[in-house]
Design an enzyme around this catalytic site. Structure first.
Site, PDB file in Angstrom:
ATOM      1  N   PRO A 234      14.673   2.133   8.218  1.00 56.24           N
ATOM      2  CA  PRO A 234      15.807   1.487   7.542  1.00 56.24           C
ATOM      3  C   PRO A 234      15.476   0.076   7.061  1.00 56.24           C
ATOM      4  CG  PRO A 234      16.431   2.333   9.725  1.00 56.24           C
ATOM      5  CD  PRO A 234      14.955   2.455   9.614  1.00 56.24           C
ATOM      6  N   GLU A 235      15.840  -0.218   5.823  1.00 57.61           N
ATOM      7  CA  GLU A 235      15.739  -1.578   5.309  1.00 57.61           C
ATOM      8  C   GLU A 235      17.114  -1.950   4.755  1.00 57.61           C
ATOM      9  OE1 GLU A 235      12.147  -2.606   3.239  1.00 57.61           O
ATOM     10  OE2 GLU A 235      11.000  -1.004   4.187  1.00 57.61           O
TER      11      GLU A 235
ATOM     12  N   CYS B  45      -4.988  -6.426  -8.847  1.00 60.33           N
ATOM     13  CA  CYS B  45      -3.774  -6.837  -9.567  1.00 60.33           C
ATOM     14  C   CYS B  45      -3.094  -8.048  -8.930  1.00 60.33           C
ATOM     15  CB  CYS B  45      -2.750  -5.706  -9.601  1.00 60.33           C
ATOM     16  SG  CYS B  45      -3.225  -4.324 -10.652  1.00 60.33           S
TER      17      CYS B  45
ATOM     18  N   CYS C 103      -2.939  -4.213  -3.938  1.00 57.46           N
ATOM     19  CA  CYS C 103      -4.062  -3.967  -4.842  1.00 57.46           C
ATOM     20  C   CYS C 103      -4.834  -5.266  -4.981  1.00 57.46           C
ATOM     21  CB  CYS C 103      -3.573  -3.504  -6.211  1.00 57.46           C
ATOM     22  SG  CYS C 103      -4.946  -3.466  -7.408  1.00 57.46           S
TER      23      CYS C 103
ATOM     24  N   LYS D 293      19.851  -6.216   7.528  1.00 56.21           N
ATOM     25  CA  LYS D 293      19.777  -4.918   8.199  1.00 56.21           C
ATOM     26  C   LYS D 293      20.835  -4.779   9.294  1.00 56.21           C
ATOM     27  CE  LYS D 293      14.848  -5.391   7.894  1.00 56.21           C
ATOM     28  NZ  LYS D 293      13.589  -5.162   8.622  1.00 56.21           N
TER      29      LYS D 293
ATOM     30  N   CYS E  92      -4.193  -0.272 -12.246  1.00 57.07           N
ATOM     31  CA  CYS E  92      -5.589  -0.548 -12.630  1.00 57.07           C
ATOM     32  C   CYS E  92      -6.593   0.404 -11.984  1.00 57.07           C
ATOM     33  CB  CYS E  92      -5.947  -1.988 -12.262  1.00 57.07           C
ATOM     34  SG  CYS E  92      -6.244  -2.205 -10.488  1.00 57.07           S
TER      35      CYS E  92
ATOM     36  N   CYS F 204      -4.741   2.357  -7.538  1.00 57.04           N
ATOM     37  CA  CYS F 204      -3.608   1.556  -7.995  1.00 57.04           C
ATOM     38  C   CYS F 204      -3.048   2.188  -9.266  1.00 57.04           C
ATOM     39  CB  CYS F 204      -4.092   0.134  -8.278  1.00 57.04           C
ATOM     40  SG  CYS F 204      -2.897  -0.882  -9.167  1.00 57.04           S
TER      41      CYS F 204
END
Ligand code: ZN
Length: 261
Positions: free
Chosen positions: A4-5, A259, A256, A57, A237, A234
């Site tokens: 959960p977020e 990036c 990444c 939360k 890229c 990614c």
């Protein structure tokens, strides 16, 4: 739907509010022995639900007469809103709280934090008072976020700082990695080395994606860019996505290296 977020909890608050607001509460049960002596059914008998809201939360079911149920699901919990007679999403043995109306059963499963408190305590409780601005609040208080971030340890990695609910409330491990990717920000850069604009880029993109998730009833927007994609190319890229534990809690950060600078 994973751990959960903030978007999970705001979605749950909407659904629970839809089931409980204006409804007659027929029964409240706390099946776990831990709550057997709390006498919540007696203390809440005959009260109606005034509001259901979330901050980060944390979820609050506020009853008439100054009593509020506060819950935090941590990594394992879940809310279920079921029509009467419908099969529950988890086993009844895992239910911690059941609120029954003529139409619905609202159930908290595997709830590690579940407490009944007065409204005033929800305002003064230390853990709750320390929470940063809610990423999904009616307005995002960006100045409060930046002020708290600048008060944090400047040597801390920005990915780790974004998980700290005192800086901004509601971001969990998935959104942390996704937000840093979408803002093209290296999660390992130290907070002191990240500009206000860069930090705001992360919370703005996350606010928008998490709002979309809530609008869709908790279905998160696709695709997932880096979270749990270690070793996969990614999407931008094709460099392999990397993963490593970060911060005191060693929560895995995905990024990444090409990036995100
Ligand atoms: Zn890339």
């Amino acid at each position: 739907m994973g751990v959960p977020e903030g978007d999970t909890i705001h979605t749950a608050a909407r659904r629970i509010g839809g089931a409980l607001l204006g409804a007659q509460i027929e029964a409240i049960e706390t099946p776990q022995p831990r709550h057997a002596r709390d006498r919540w059914p007696e203390r809440l008998a005959g009260r109606t639900v005034r509001s259901v809201d979330a901050h980060g939360k944390h979820l609050f079911i506020r009853f008439d007469g100054d009593l509020t149920l506060h819950s935090h699901l941590r990594m394992t919990g879940a809310w279920g809103v079921h029509r009467r007679g419908e099969r529950w999403r988890r086993s009844p043995r895992r239910a911690w709280l059941v609120i029954r109306t003529p139409e619905y059963e609202v159930v908290e499963f595997d709830g590690p934090v579940l407490e009944l408190m007065t409204d005033s305590r929800t305002r003064f409780d230390r853990r709750l008072a320390q929470l940063g601005p809610d990423i999904l609040g009616a307005e995002l208080d960006e100045r409060a976020f930046l002020r708290r971030l600048r008060e944090d340890d400047g040597t801390r990695g920005i990915g780790d700082a974004l998980l700290d609910q005192r800086n901004v409330a509601g971001i969990g491990n998935m959104w942390k990695s996704e937000g840093c990717f979408l803002a093209l920000l290296d999660p390992w850069r130290s907070v002191g080395d990240v500009s206000d604009d860069e930090a705001l880029r992360v919370v703005r993109v996350l606010r928008s994606l998490m709002q979309e998730s809530v609008e869709r009833g908790g279905r998160r927007p696709e695709p997932v860019h880096v979270f749990e994609r270690a070793g996969l190319p990614c999407r931008r890229c094709e460099t392999p996505v990397r993963a490593r534990g970060q911060g005191d809690d060693n929560r895995t950060t995905y990024w990444c290296p090409a990036c995100q600078l």
